[in-house]
Design a protein around this motif. Structure first.
Motif, PDB file in Angstrom:
ATOM      1  N   ALA A 150      84.849  68.542  14.785  1.00  0.00           N
ATOM      2  CA  ALA A 150      86.266  68.339  15.086  1.00  0.00           C
ATOM      3  C   ALA A 150      86.404  68.386  16.596  1.00  0.00           C
ATOM      4  CB  ALA A 150      87.127  69.425  14.446  1.00  0.00           C
ATOM      5  N   PRO A 151      87.317  67.617  17.166  1.00  0.00           N
ATOM      6  CA  PRO A 151      87.537  67.701  18.612  1.00  0.00           C
ATOM      7  C   PRO A 151      87.876  69.137  19.008  1.00  0.00           C
ATOM      8  CG  PRO A 151      88.683  65.808  17.687  1.00  0.00           C
ATOM      9  CD  PRO A 151      88.201  66.624  16.526  1.00  0.00           C
ATOM     10  N   THR A 152      87.282  69.612  20.069  1.00  0.00           N
ATOM     11  CA  THR A 152      87.589  70.955  20.559  1.00  0.00           C
ATOM     12  C   THR A 152      88.752  70.880  21.541  1.00  0.00           C
ATOM     13  OG1 THR A 152      85.967  70.712  22.335  1.00  0.00           O
ATOM     14  CG2 THR A 152      85.210  71.749  20.279  1.00  0.00           C
ATOM     15  N   THR A 153      89.244  72.033  21.929  1.00  0.00           N
ATOM     16  CA  THR A 153      90.277  72.103  22.961  1.00  0.00           C
ATOM     17  C   THR A 153      89.620  72.582  24.251  1.00  0.00           C
ATOM     18  OG1 THR A 153      90.848  74.376  22.324  1.00  0.00           O
ATOM     19  CG2 THR A 153      92.082  72.586  21.276  1.00  0.00           C
ATOM     20  N   GLY A 154      90.302  72.387  25.374  1.00  0.00           N
ATOM     21  CA  GLY A 154      89.738  72.767  26.662  1.00  0.00           C
ATOM     22  C   GLY A 154      88.679  71.781  27.090  1.00  0.00           C
ATOM     23  N   ASN A 155      87.729  72.203  27.916  1.00  0.00           N
ATOM     24  CA  ASN A 155      86.639  71.391  28.465  1.00  0.00           C
ATOM     25  C   ASN A 155      87.146  70.018  28.886  1.00  0.00           C
ATOM     26  OD1 ASN A 155      85.673  69.639  25.909  1.00  0.00           O
ATOM     27  ND2 ASN A 155      85.901  71.726  25.174  1.00  0.00           N
ATOM     28  N   ILE A 156      86.638  68.927  28.302  1.00  0.00           N
ATOM     29  CA  ILE A 156      87.061  67.599  28.763  1.00  0.00           C
ATOM     30  C   ILE A 156      88.488  67.254  28.342  1.00  0.00           C
ATOM     31  CG2 ILE A 156      84.674  66.758  28.766  1.00  0.00           C
ATOM     32  CD1 ILE A 156      85.367  65.112  26.263  1.00  0.00           C
ATOM     33  N   HIS A 157      89.096  68.084  27.489  1.00  0.00           N
ATOM     34  CA  HIS A 157      90.483  67.866  27.077  1.00  0.00           C
ATOM     35  C   HIS A 157      91.465  68.702  27.905  1.00  0.00           C
ATOM     36  CE1 HIS A 157      88.903  65.516  23.831  1.00  0.00           C
ATOM     37  NE2 HIS A 157      88.273  66.547  23.307  1.00  0.00           N
ATOM     38  N   ASP A 158      90.932  69.521  28.794  1.00  0.00           N
ATOM     39  CA  ASP A 158      91.801  70.275  29.708  1.00  0.00           C
ATOM     40  C   ASP A 158      92.554  69.272  30.585  1.00  0.00           C
ATOM     41  OD1 ASP A 158      92.567  71.645  32.257  1.00  0.00           O
ATOM     42  OD2 ASP A 158      91.580  73.364  31.315  1.00  0.00           O
ATOM     43  N   PRO A 159      93.872  69.415  30.743  1.00  0.00           N
ATOM     44  CA  PRO A 159      94.620  68.444  31.556  1.00  0.00           C
ATOM     45  C   PRO A 159      94.146  68.369  33.000  1.00  0.00           C
ATOM     46  CG  PRO A 159      95.972  70.369  30.993  1.00  0.00           C
ATOM     47  CD  PRO A 159      94.760  70.431  30.141  1.00  0.00           C
ATOM     48  N   ASN A 160      93.419  69.385  33.454  1.00  0.00           N
ATOM     49  CA  ASN A 160      92.916  69.382  34.828  1.00  0.00           C
ATOM     50  C   ASN A 160      91.518  68.770  34.945  1.00  0.00           C
ATOM     51  OD1 ASN A 160      95.069  70.995  36.333  1.00  0.00           O
ATOM     52  ND2 ASN A 160      94.582  72.360  34.627  1.00  0.00           N
ATOM     53  N   TYR A 161      90.922  68.431  33.807  1.00  0.00           N
ATOM     54  CA  TYR A 161      89.586  67.838  33.850  1.00  0.00           C
ATOM     55  C   TYR A 161      89.668  66.405  34.361  1.00  0.00           C
ATOM     56  CZ  TYR A 161      85.227  65.691  32.401  1.00  0.00           C
ATOM     57  OH  TYR A 161      84.045  65.004  32.403  1.00  0.00           O
ATOM     58  N   LYS A 162      88.733  66.064  35.230  1.00  0.00           N
ATOM     59  CA  LYS A 162      88.600  64.697  35.711  1.00  0.00           C
ATOM     60  C   LYS A 162      87.149  64.287  35.548  1.00  0.00           C
ATOM     61  CE  LYS A 162      92.281  65.021  39.190  1.00  0.00           C
ATOM     62  NZ  LYS A 162      92.617  64.907  40.635  1.00  0.00           N
ATOM     63  N   ILE A 163      86.928  63.124  34.966  1.00  0.00           N
ATOM     64  CA  ILE A 163      85.560  62.672  34.729  1.00  0.00           C
ATOM     65  C   ILE A 163      84.824  62.449  36.050  1.00  0.00           C
ATOM     66  CG2 ILE A 163      86.054  60.190  34.631  1.00  0.00           C
ATOM     67  CD1 ILE A 163      84.099  60.104  32.190  1.00  0.00           C
ATOM     68  N   THR A 164      85.582  62.271  37.133  1.00  0.00           N
ATOM     69  CA  THR A 164      84.984  62.113  38.464  1.00  0.00           C
ATOM     70  C   THR A 164      84.840  63.451  39.190  1.00  0.00           C
ATOM     71  OG1 THR A 164      87.183  61.648  39.353  1.00  0.00           O
ATOM     72  CG2 THR A 164      85.819  59.754  38.764  1.00  0.00           C
ATOM     73  N   GLY A 165      85.204  64.551  38.522  1.00  0.00           N
ATOM     74  CA  GLY A 165      85.132  65.876  39.132  1.00  0.00           C
ATOM     75  C   GLY A 165      86.467  66.280  39.727  1.00  0.00           C
ATOM     76  N   ASN A 166      86.769  67.576  39.644  1.00  0.00           N
ATOM     77  CA  ASN A 166      88.008  68.099  40.206  1.00  0.00           C
ATOM     78  C   ASN A 166      87.694  69.357  41.020  1.00  0.00           C
ATOM     79  OD1 ASN A 166      90.575  68.990  40.821  1.00  0.00           O
ATOM     80  ND2 ASN A 166      91.393  68.759  38.753  1.00  0.00           N
ATOM     81  N   PRO A 167      87.172  69.184  42.244  1.00  0.00           N
ATOM     82  CA  PRO A 167      86.777  70.348  43.046  1.00  0.00           C
ATOM     83  C   PRO A 167      87.938  71.281  43.363  1.00  0.00           C
ATOM     84  CG  PRO A 167      86.733  68.342  44.358  1.00  0.00           C
ATOM     85  CD  PRO A 167      86.884  67.921  42.932  1.00  0.00           C
ATOM     86  N   ASP A 168      89.150  70.745  43.502  1.00  0.00           N
ATOM     87  CA  ASP A 168      90.300  71.589  43.802  1.00  0.00           C
ATOM     88  C   ASP A 168      90.616  72.532  42.653  1.00  0.00           C
ATOM     89  OD1 ASP A 168      90.635  70.442  46.302  1.00  0.00           O
ATOM     90  OD2 ASP A 168      92.017  68.899  45.581  1.00  0.00           O
TER      91      ASP A 168
END
Length: 259
Positions: free
Chosen positions: A56-74
């Protein structure tokens, strides 16, 4: 996937693991490998979607609204700020001494190392690399005395049940635990639930238990990123009975015959 070595002296700090996760630029590796057709589909669980009843799809990780596939250093940096006081040893390793990525030595992985380092630099994380000869790669990373902090690895379900995924990857002495997570504060409860799931005979109920355990593994960021690989098969005109067996990601060889 990339296994986070969460043992003492390595990445035994959730905040540091989360910082690495959110700083990682997955898109750069997808591009390096020629796109999603060749790299695979970014995943959100150690259980592949092909193990349908247990995924089942999990929550958080790549589904976190702050996740960016290009990286989110901030977004990654505040986790390091928390780690500075909460787990100073792991913070020092991540920002000064350096974390070591284990990769099999190849021309592609040498390029990947440069891309990973660039993403880590942007978040203030010091990345180092241990490029290991392919023939001795797994014997090296499976040796706690030789394993680095993050090890690239792969796994496939042996049959259509996550009993062939969750226990071997996350339970001590179960076969392929590169996380060394048995001193993690949540491990004791996690292991007890794994034992219960293995003994559960109601398949629907067992599936729900595997889904919950996959969520725990992702919440602890024991794995950096998972990818469901894609493969292409072709066969000659004199072959018949070819079928694909999703759980093991391969052809159903006993069904193949010669015309």
């Amino acid at each position: 996937y990339y296994a986070m070595n969460s043992s003492k002296g390595h990445l035994d700090c959730l905040e540091v693991r989360k910082a690495i996760f959110f700083a990682f630029n997955l898109q750069s590796l997808i591009d390096l490998n020629g796109g999603l057709e060749f790299y695979g589909q970014p995943g959100d669980s150690p259980i592949a979607p092909s193990v349908a009843l247990d995924y089942a799809p999990t929550t958080g990780n790549i589904h976190d609204p702050n996740y960016k596939i290009t990286g989110n250093p901030d977004y990654a940096k505040p986790f390091l700020d928390t780690a500075k006081s909460k787990c100073p040893a792991a913070y020092t390793k991540a920002t000064k001494t350096g974390i070591t990525f284990d990769l099999a030595k190849s021309a592609t992985n040498e390029k990947a190392a440069t891309l990973i380092k660039s993403a880590m630099d942007a978040a203030g994380i010091v990345a180092k690399f241990n490029l290991i000869e392919p023939g001795v790669y797994y014997p090296t990373v499976q040796n706690p005395a030789k394993q680095g902090d993050i090890s690239r690895a792969g796994w496939g379900a042996d049959w259509a049940n996550a009993s062939t995924v969750i226990p071997p990857l996350f339970i001590k002495d179960a076969g392929f635990n590169l996380n060394q997570n048995w001193n993690d504060p949540v491990y004791k409860d996690f292991a007890a639930k794994v034992t219960a799931a293995q003994a559960e005979t109601d398949r629907a109920k067992q599936g729900a238990e595997w889904k919950s355990l996959a969520q725990t593994a992702m919440d602890q960021y024991w794995t950096l990123l998972t990818v469901s690989n894609k493969q292409q098969f072709q066969w000659g005109s004199k072959i018949s009975g070819v079928q694909f067996w999703p759980p093991n990601g391969t052809l159903l060889y006993p069904a193949i015959t010669l015309k």
